[in-house]
Design a protein around this motif. Structure first.
Motif, PDB file in Angstrom:
ATOM      1  N   VAL A 106       0.664  -0.962   0.627  1.00  0.00           N
ATOM      2  CA  VAL A 106       0.231  -0.467   0.000  1.00  0.00           C
ATOM      3  C   VAL A 106       0.861   1.292   0.150  1.00  0.00           C
ATOM      4  O   VAL A 106       2.017   1.632   0.717  1.00  0.00           O
ATOM      5  CB  VAL A 106      -0.951   0.016   1.065  1.00  0.00           C
ATOM      6  CG1 VAL A 106      -1.451   0.996   1.308  1.00  0.00           C
ATOM      7  CG2 VAL A 106      -1.575  -1.289   1.502  1.00  0.00           C
ATOM      8  N   PHE A 107       0.803   2.016  -0.758  1.00  0.00           N
ATOM      9  CA  PHE A 107       1.304   3.546  -0.692  1.00  0.00           C
ATOM     10  C   PHE A 107       0.029   4.475  -1.157  1.00  0.00           C
ATOM     11  O   PHE A 107      -0.322   4.248  -1.808  1.00  0.00           O
ATOM     12  CB  PHE A 107       2.677   2.833  -1.430  1.00  0.00           C
ATOM     13  CG  PHE A 107       2.351   2.957  -3.122  1.00  0.00           C
ATOM     14  CD1 PHE A 107       2.675   3.942  -3.886  1.00  0.00           C
ATOM     15  CD2 PHE A 107       2.675   2.491  -3.368  1.00  0.00           C
ATOM     16  CE1 PHE A 107       2.416   3.752  -5.506  1.00  0.00           C
ATOM     17  CE2 PHE A 107       2.581   1.232  -4.436  1.00  0.00           C
ATOM     18  CZ  PHE A 107       2.087   2.456  -5.847  1.00  0.00           C
ATOM     19  N   GLU A 108       1.252   6.058  -0.774  1.00  0.00           N
ATOM     20  CA  GLU A 108      -0.018   7.200  -1.686  1.00  0.00           C
ATOM     21  C   GLU A 108       0.618   7.807  -2.878  1.00  0.00           C
ATOM     22  O   GLU A 108       2.641   7.630  -2.774  1.00  0.00           O
ATOM     23  CB  GLU A 108       0.083   7.867  -0.119  1.00  0.00           C
ATOM     24  CG  GLU A 108      -0.413   9.718  -0.601  1.00  0.00           C
ATOM     25  CD  GLU A 108      -0.198   9.758   0.589  1.00  0.00           C
ATOM     26  OE1 GLU A 108      -1.325   9.737   1.498  1.00  0.00           O
ATOM     27  OE2 GLU A 108       0.113  10.598   1.187  1.00  0.00           O
ATOM     28  N   ILE A 109       0.558   7.667  -3.208  1.00  0.00           N
ATOM     29  CA  ILE A 109       1.082   9.120  -4.251  1.00  0.00           C
ATOM     30  C   ILE A 109       0.231  10.502  -4.433  1.00  0.00           C
ATOM     31  O   ILE A 109      -0.684  10.902  -5.144  1.00  0.00           O
ATOM     32  CB  ILE A 109       0.923   8.603  -5.224  1.00  0.00           C
ATOM     33  CG1 ILE A 109       1.721   9.236  -7.251  1.00  0.00           C
ATOM     34  CG2 ILE A 109       0.100   8.236  -6.355  1.00  0.00           C
ATOM     35  CD1 ILE A 109       3.314   8.544  -6.987  1.00  0.00           C
ATOM     36  N   PRO A 110       0.979  11.347  -4.902  1.00  0.00           N
ATOM     37  CA  PRO A 110       0.204  12.884  -4.683  1.00  0.00           C
ATOM     38  C   PRO A 110       0.293  12.951  -6.624  1.00  0.00           C
ATOM     39  O   PRO A 110       0.463  12.261  -7.284  1.00  0.00           O
ATOM     40  CB  PRO A 110       1.456  13.639  -5.052  1.00  0.00           C
ATOM     41  CG  PRO A 110       3.082  13.367  -3.973  1.00  0.00           C
ATOM     42  CD  PRO A 110       2.386  11.900  -4.569  1.00  0.00           C
ATOM     43  N   LYS A 111      -1.167  13.908  -6.505  1.00  0.00           N
ATOM     44  CA  LYS A 111      -1.434  13.888  -7.881  1.00  0.00           C
ATOM     45  C   LYS A 111      -0.618  14.869  -8.202  1.00  0.00           C
ATOM     46  O   LYS A 111      -0.748  16.463  -9.236  1.00  0.00           O
ATOM     47  CB  LYS A 111      -2.597  14.153  -7.577  1.00  0.00           C
ATOM     48  CG  LYS A 111      -4.184  12.705  -7.369  1.00  0.00           C
ATOM     49  CD  LYS A 111      -5.296  13.554  -6.977  1.00  0.00           C
ATOM     50  CE  LYS A 111      -6.260  12.489  -7.374  1.00  0.00           C
ATOM     51  NZ  LYS A 111      -7.668  13.120  -7.205  1.00  0.00           N
ATOM     52  N   GLU A 112       0.244  14.953  -9.102  1.00  0.00           N
ATOM     53  CA  GLU A 112       1.281  15.501 -10.264  1.00  0.00           C
ATOM     54  C   GLU A 112       1.777  14.934 -10.856  1.00  0.00           C
ATOM     55  O   GLU A 112       2.340  13.271 -10.512  1.00  0.00           O
ATOM     56  CB  GLU A 112       2.029  16.629  -9.047  1.00  0.00           C
ATOM     57  CG  GLU A 112       1.235  17.213  -8.013  1.00  0.00           C
ATOM     58  CD  GLU A 112       2.504  17.474  -6.519  1.00  0.00           C
ATOM     59  OE1 GLU A 112       3.885  17.023  -7.080  1.00  0.00           O
ATOM     60  OE2 GLU A 112       2.604  18.343  -5.543  1.00  0.00           O
ATOM     61  N   ASN A 113       1.864  15.537 -12.236  1.00  0.00           N
ATOM     62  CA  ASN A 113       2.751  14.654 -13.269  1.00  0.00           C
ATOM     63  C   ASN A 113       4.132  15.135 -12.784  1.00  0.00           C
ATOM     64  O   ASN A 113       4.888  15.720 -12.760  1.00  0.00           O
ATOM     65  CB  ASN A 113       2.613  15.080 -14.530  1.00  0.00           C
ATOM     66  CG  ASN A 113       1.160  15.115 -15.575  1.00  0.00           C
ATOM     67  OD1 ASN A 113       1.034  14.529 -15.016  1.00  0.00           O
ATOM     68  ND2 ASN A 113       0.770  15.954 -16.103  1.00  0.00           N
ATOM     69  N   GLN A 114       4.657  13.345 -12.465  1.00  0.00           N
ATOM     70  CA  GLN A 114       5.944  13.753 -11.579  1.00  0.00           C
ATOM     71  C   GLN A 114       6.698  12.143 -12.098  1.00  0.00           C
ATOM     72  O   GLN A 114       6.218  10.890 -11.927  1.00  0.00           O
ATOM     73  CB  GLN A 114       6.078  14.372 -10.304  1.00  0.00           C
ATOM     74  CG  GLN A 114       5.095  13.090  -9.655  1.00  0.00           C
ATOM     75  CD  GLN A 114       5.351  13.500  -7.690  1.00  0.00           C
ATOM     76  OE1 GLN A 114       6.189  13.899  -8.003  1.00  0.00           O
ATOM     77  NE2 GLN A 114       4.824  13.606  -7.225  1.00  0.00           N
TER      78      GLN A 114
END
Length: 182
Positions: A106-114
């Motif tokens: 499980v992990f979290e990812i920021p909503k940015e093109n990166q």
């Protein structure tokens, strides 16, 4: 009689053909599930899947009971991040009451093109957790991922991830995974 035996032998040969499961797509069905493509090996004894939960953030919590601690997470609404859950569910005999086995990353990812490239303790920048659930006393629950690497790319609402993790606290089946999820 010879024809019957030949027919049975050919049928058995076709039924015993090994199944290669290194590439899987999401099966047709539930519209609430994410569309994903797994390009890494998934053990043949079970199924792997990826779920993306949009507009949420991971809040990791730990409960201490003496020397023993239990970790869990909650999903908190957030417009700036998504949570990805890669899971492996081992197929078990329904007769066995405690025969279940599941692993999760499980992990979290920021909503940015990166593009995010992380190693070892920096994996906590995306709050990466490994979960193991079975009838294995003292070896179940969630663990922070502190060893390994992650190469994650978020672009055009698609997440591509390649993870190679190692958990020292408990045995694990899923170590290297690669997938794309929309």
């Amino acid at each position: 009689m010879k024809n019957l035996i030949s027919f049975i032998l050919i049928g058995l040969l076709c039924a015993c053909t090994p199944v290669k499961r290194t590439l899987s797509d999401k099966p047709e069905g539930d519209l609430n599930e994410s569309v994903y493509r797994i390009s890494s090996y998934c053990p043949i004894e079970g199924d792997c899947k990826v779920n993306r939960i949009k507009n949420v953030s991971l809040q990791v919590k730990e409960v201490r009971d003496g020397n023993r601690g239990e970790m869990y997470y909650e999903l908190i609404p957030s417009e700036s991040s998504d949570v990805v859950i890669y899971s492996y569910n081992k197929a078990v005999d329904d007769v066995l009451m405690d025969g279940f086995y599941r692993e999760e990353i499980v992990f979290e990812i920021p909503k940015e093109n990166q593009r995010i490239i992380l190693e070892h303790r920096n994996l906590q920048d995306v709050k990466m957790l490994f979960g193991r659930f079975c009838y294995c006393k003292g070896e179940t629950g969630y663990y922070k991922v502190k060893r390994g690497s992650a190469n994650i790319k978020y672009s055009d609402s698609r997440i591509r991830a390649s993870l190679d993790i190692q958990i020292l606290d408990v045995p694990q089946l899923i170590k290297k995974v690669s997938f794309t999820v929309d």
